[in-house]
Design an enzyme around this catalytic site. Structure first.
Site, PDB file in Angstrom:
ATOM      1  N   CYS A 164       0.860  -1.337  -0.072  1.00 39.82           N
ATOM      2  CA  CYS A 164       0.047   0.108   0.094  1.00 39.82           C
ATOM      3  C   CYS A 164       0.851   1.346  -0.083  1.00 39.82           C
ATOM      4  CB  CYS A 164      -0.802  -0.012   1.184  1.00 39.82           C
ATOM      5  SG  CYS A 164      -2.158  -1.323   1.164  1.00 39.82           S
ATOM      6  N   HIS A 299      -3.621   8.320   6.149  1.00 41.57           N
ATOM      7  CA  HIS A 299      -3.705   6.950   5.690  1.00 41.57           C
ATOM      8  C   HIS A 299      -5.231   6.489   5.854  1.00 41.57           C
ATOM      9  CE1 HIS A 299      -2.426   3.131   3.989  1.00 41.57           C
ATOM     10  NE2 HIS A 299      -2.641   2.485   5.222  1.00 41.57           N
ATOM     11  N   HIS A 336     -10.244   1.533   0.031  1.00 46.71           N
ATOM     12  CA  HIS A 336      -8.562   1.512   0.115  1.00 46.71           C
ATOM     13  C   HIS A 336      -8.220   1.077  -1.309  1.00 46.71           C
ATOM     14  CE1 HIS A 336      -4.599   0.905   1.354  1.00 46.71           C
ATOM     15  NE2 HIS A 336      -4.888   0.401   2.488  1.00 46.71           N
TER      16      HIS A 336
END
Length: 408
Positions: A164, A299, A336
């Site tokens: 990620c 995040h 995400h």
């Protein structure tokens, strides 16, 4: 830093559609993109929800990752005014797309294919000969080669696959190359399209939200949801941009990367790694205390462990200013985006600075004592921010931070 790094172009695609206006409508409007996906059979899983484009079961194959990257890359190249044949480093953050390979093995006998990706009549049903399209989507290095070729760019190519933070790591490496004088121009991109392999893994790890919403920093958050995301940005030295008359959209004034190595899938409880990356970025930006910081794109996964740790990490970095700096998570609207999260959120942060609007944390309901910052709940906010910090984290304790500044 010997060379200033400017942003001169971008292209972006999410579940909201293609381009900046789609982000403004969805992300900045605080509208979650989540819906029950028909892209694959979700019956075996705890939720059918994802932030996917409104498409049918064959759309991932039709809108393959290589095509989505090429479209976003062409948008960024054209916005920046780069011509085909230009020399530019090409840096890509992806995991590859296993969908096509998985589908091949599941359907090989049913479709009469041989092991080389050709059907028994000699043709490749992906249309690129000898299974090349399938290989391009599944092999990260091949994706970078094909991406550069589609854009007509010459120069070194490099692919990052560190989960990620992959596309954020690509941007950081490009900034290092440009600031040190090793290259003048870099095109950085990343992509992830929701597919069953990764969806199943997150479901089996009980990481997906139980109520079909992502509620970062909220007391009733129950997990993340995956989303489609592809983006590309053009970075170049300020001198190079001036010489060719390119308009700077923003300047990257700081970057940092750190690993806390606390746990394979959980952040350090105090956000040590994320804080270390943020401190590096702020020091490089000449603002170690974050005095000029007007916004943080967090995040913010909406998971129990991440959000509290990130809050504590930001408090340790910003100290007494922490309560005055707005923080929001755009994963509350996009989902995400995995390997694409860094570059898509980089574009969102850029738009926040240039538009003078902070994107909200959608789905926020009630405060959690462990998450006690200003999370811009549910509605966008006007703000005259000059600098912003965007953060990303990944399994294995990897963390990245980038500081952007709007043009004066």
């Amino acid at each position: 830093m010997s060379g200033e790094v400017t942003v001169t172009g971008f292209g972006v695609r999410t579940a909201f559609g293609m381009g900046a206006e789609a982000l403004r409508r969805g992300v900045f409007g605080g509208i979650p993109s989540f819906a029950a996906t028909t892209r694959f059979d979700t019956a075996p899983y705890r939720t059918p929800m994802a932030g996917v484009a409104p498409d049918g079961p064959d759309a991932v194959e039709d809108w393959a990752l290589r095509h989505a990257l090429a479209q976003c890359g062409a948008e960024a190249r054209d916005m920046a005014g780069l011509r085909p044949g230009a020399e530019a480093a090409v840096l890509l953050g992806v995991a590859g797309d296993s969908t096509s390979v998985t589908r091949y093995w599941r359907a090989a006998d049913r479709h009469g294919e041989d092991r080389h990706g050709e059907d028994r009549h000699g043709g490749d049903r992906y249309g690129e000969g000898q299974g090349a399209g399938r290989v391009a989507d599944a092999v990260p290095a091949r994706l970078a080669e094909l991406f550069a070729a589609r854009l007509g760019l010459t120069g070194p190519r490099l692919t990052f696959t560190n989960a990620c933070v992959a596309s954020a790591a690509a941007i950081i490496h490009a900034c290092r190359l440009i600031s040190s004088g090793r290259t003048e121009v870099a095109v950085c991109a990343g992509g992830y399209l929701v597919e069953e392999e990764t969806f199943g893994k997150f479901d089996s790890g009980r990481a997906l939200s139980r109520d079909g919403m992502v509620r970062p920093f909220s007391a009733d958050r129950s997990g993340l949801l995956l989303g489609d995301g592809v983006a590309a940005v053009v970075l170049e030295s300020a001198g190079h941009a001036r010489r060719r008359g390119a308009r700077p959209l923003a300047t990257v004034v700081g970057w940092g990367a750190a690993t806390d190595a606390y746990h394979v899938s959980q952040p350090h409880p105090e956000g040590v790694g994320l804080a270390a990356a943020a401190r590096q970025a702020l020091r490089l930006a000449g603002d170690p205390e974050g005095a000029a910081l007007g916004y943080v794109n967090a995040h913010g996964t909406g998971t129990k462990y991440n959000d509290g740790a990130e809050t504590r990490g930001l408090r340790s970095v910003l100290g007494g200013r922490a309560d005055a700096v707005p923080v929001s998570s755009t994963k509350s609207t996009t989902g995400h985006l995995l390997e694409a999260a860094g570059v898509v959120e980089f574009v969102i942060t850029l738009l926040s600075l240039t538009d003078g609007v902070l994107p909200p944390t959608a789905g926020y309901t009630r405060p959690d004592p462990e998450c006690d910052l200003d999370y811009v709940p549910n509605r966008p906010r006007r703000a005259d921010a000059r600098r912003a910090l965007t953060l990303n984290a990944a399994f294995g304790g990897a963390n990245t931070a980038l500081v952007l500044e709007r043009p004066r």
